[in-house]
Structures are given as C-alpha cells and as structure tokens.
Enzyme design. Structure first.
Site, PDB file in Angstrom:
ATOM      1  N   ASP A  75       0.865  -1.027  -0.065  1.00  0.00           N
ATOM      2  CA  ASP A  75      -0.002  -0.113   0.018  1.00  0.00           C
ATOM      3  C   ASP A  75       0.800   1.037   0.140  1.00  0.00           C
ATOM      4  O   ASP A  75       2.074   1.214   0.110  1.00  0.00           O
ATOM      5  CB  ASP A  75      -0.845  -0.063   1.220  1.00  0.00           C
TER       6      ASP A  75
ATOM      7  N   ASP B  14      -0.185   5.127   0.908  1.00  0.00           N
ATOM      8  CA  ASP B  14      -0.515   6.301   2.050  1.00  0.00           C
ATOM      9  C   ASP B  14      -0.499   5.440   3.351  1.00  0.00           C
ATOM     10  O   ASP B  14      -1.254   4.583   3.647  1.00  0.00           O
ATOM     11  CB  ASP B  14      -1.815   6.959   1.646  1.00  0.00           C
TER      12      ASP B  14
HETATM   13  C1  XBP Z   1      -5.499   6.235   0.951  1.00  0.00           C
HETATM   14  C2  XBP Z   1      -6.442   7.099   0.693  1.00  0.00           C
HETATM   15  C3  XBP Z   1      -5.938   8.048  -0.392  1.00  0.00           C
HETATM   16  C4  XBP Z   1      -5.332   9.511  -0.121  1.00  0.00           C
HETATM   17  C5  XBP Z   1      -5.629  10.646  -0.872  1.00  0.00           C
HETATM   18  O1  XBP Z   1      -4.714   5.519   0.131  1.00  0.00           O
HETATM   19  O2  XBP Z   1      -7.482   6.910   0.805  1.00  0.00           O
HETATM   20  O3  XBP Z   1      -7.440   8.355  -1.066  1.00  0.00           O
HETATM   21  O4  XBP Z   1      -5.690   9.821   1.422  1.00  0.00           O
HETATM   22  O5  XBP Z   1      -5.275  10.397  -2.056  1.00  0.00           O
HETATM   23  P1  XBP Z   1      -3.918   3.917   0.207  1.00  0.00           P
HETATM   24  P2  XBP Z   1      -6.039  11.070  -3.455  1.00  0.00           P
HETATM   25  O6  XBP Z   1      -3.598   3.861   1.708  1.00  0.00           O
HETATM   26  O7  XBP Z   1      -4.683   2.962  -0.539  1.00  0.00           O
HETATM   27  O8  XBP Z   1      -2.447   4.377  -0.462  1.00  0.00           O
HETATM   28  O9  XBP Z   1      -6.521  12.230  -3.006  1.00  0.00           O
HETATM   29  O10 XBP Z   1      -4.942  10.930  -4.581  1.00  0.00           O
HETATM   30  O11 XBP Z   1      -7.233  10.014  -3.596  1.00  0.00           O
HETATM   31 MG    MG Z   2      -3.116   3.106   3.324  1.00  0.00          MG
END
Ligand code: XBP
Ligand code: MG
Length: 255
Positions: free
Chosen positions: A8, A10
C-alpha cells in the site's frame, strides 16, 4: 513459498495523511470554499478511501443540494486536481521521508529479485512524488505492477486493487505478503486472500486490524529498530528472511 511483496502507499510507505489533509485544506481555500478539515474530522473521513470520494462524501453532508447538482462532479475534479498539485509540492523532493525500514526492505527485495507490486487508492502523481527521490526517476521499474486510484475499479475495502496487483504479478494470493496501515486496506488485502502485515499510523491506530498476520509499529531498521523482538528473527527489523518465515507459518496454519 513467499514469491512477492505488495505495498500500500499512504500510511504504509510514508506517513502521508497530514500532508494530504494540508493539501485538501489549501485546495479548498484556493477554490474559494470555507471548508476546513480538522485532524479529528479528517481521521473520520479517512474511512472513505480516495480523495475525490472523500470530498463528495463531505460535500454531501454539509450541502446535499449542491453536492447532487449536475456541476458537482466537475467541481470535485477541479478541487482534487488543485489538491494533487499542492500535495506533490509538499512531499516531493524528499520532503516527506519514507517510514523506517521501507526503503531498506524494497532495496533488499529488488536485489534479491523478489517481485513487488503497489496496490493503492491514491493518485499516480502522488506515488511518483513520494518515490522519485529515494529510488530515482526509474522507481517504477522496481515494481511488476503499480495499481492505483486511476484504475476504474471499486476502491478499498473492495479487494479489486489487490486482485489487479496479483494479476500484474501473475501469482496467486497465497504466494504474496501485503503491507497495509489501515482497516480498509487490511480488509481489501484479506478479501483478496493475501496474508497482510500492518504498520498503523496515528490516523489508523484505532482501526480493526485483528485479521493481520502481524501488527508492528513500523518495519524497523538498524538505525531505528523495533521496540520489541519479532518472531523468528534475531534482529529488530523486518527483512526477507523474517517475512519468509512468517509466510511459511501462514501456509502451515492453513493446511
Ligand atoms: C489512502 C487514501 C488516499 C489518500 C488521498 O490510500 O484513501 O485516497 O488519502 O489520495 P492508500 P487521493 O492507503 O490505499 O494508499 O486524493 O489521491 O485520492
Ligand atoms: Mg494506506
């Protein structure tokens, strides 16, 4: 046998959500909106994965009539594009460091020829902004598949993005380990059948992470070791040998 790692982005590769929140708030101000997401509100809004989906959900709670108007989708696209540009500025150029052990483990896997993939709901430009400095402009070649929020599949907690990553790797779920930070991410990976290690952040510490293969504060590094001993390893950081050992345990448990 462990054959691939799926990451993953974020929260897992880096603790990005404070930068996302700052970028959303700056974008709202630039768009002339008086919206402001506090840390407490943003923590709740993170239950909605994907930035555009998060804006839509919030708009629908504060102004449902306009949120359902014909111009709403275009407006969300514009706000989100501003947000992405601000986010790239905030994290790019190495301004946001990767979490402990992430760079080391990705380099170890790359050198060992262990295939890797990314499975995230985030926008492609966000991944580039985060990885370009630690791994160089060619970071993409480290991964057999980069499955992200631009793909037209339901977002986490739906398993689709992990199913796409498995397809890109050409491997079955049981041959992989996923790395996640959140309850939604863990549900997505688990629904795809992938054993998952979670390293929560302050934003996801209260999520239900009970289905994880293992929960750790971070992956650990020689310079920043984990606070506790980890099963099957003499050192206090996650390496390929420890992952192979835990992975073998999951196959044994399942038989
Ligand atoms: C986590 C999320 C992302 C970010 C925002 O994603 O929900 O949407 O918070 O990014 P992950 P965007 O943990 O799956 O990487 O604004 O580009 O959507
Ligand atoms: Mg995440």
């Amino acid at each position: 046998m462990l054959q691939a790692l799926i990451f993953d982005v974020d929260g897992t590769l880096a603790d990005t959500e404070s930068a996302h929140r700052a970028a959303f708030n700056a974008a709202f101000a630039q768009a002339g909106l008086d919206w402001h997401w506090s840390e407490a509100l943003y923590t709740r809004l993170l239950q909605v994965t994907g930035g555009k989906e998060r804006i839509a959900q919030y708009w629908n709670t504060v102004d449902p009539a306009h949120a359902r108007s014909s111009s709403a989708a275009g407006m969300i696209e514009r706000i989100h594009a501003i947000k992405t540009g601000i986010y790239e500025e905030l994290v790019g150029g190495g301004r946001l460091a990767l979490r402990p052990g992430v760079e080391r483990l990705i380099r170890e896997a790359g050198e060992a020829g262990m295939p890797m993939a990314i499975a995230t709901t985030t926008t492609p430009a966000n991944i580039d902004a985060l990885l370009r400095t630690p791994f160089g402009a060619g970071w993409r070649s480290l991964f057999a598949a980069v499955c992200n929020g631009a793909s037209p599949v339901p977002k986490k907690p739906a398993p689709d993005i992990y199913v796409a990553a498995l397809r890109g790797l050409g491997l079955p779920a049981y041959a992989c380990i996923a790395f996640e930070d959140s309850g939604n991410g863990l549900r997505a990976a688990t629904a795809a059948g992938i054993p998952t290690i979670v390293t929560p952040t302050a934003y996801t510490a209260l999520d239900d992470l009970g289905d994880a293969l293992l929960a750790l504060p971070h992956l650990g590094d020689p310079a920043q070791p984990l606070p506790q001993r980890i099963p099957g390893a003499s050192q206090r950081w996650v390496d390929l040998a420890a992952l192979a050992c835990w992975h073998e345990g999951t196959l044994f448990d399942a038989s």
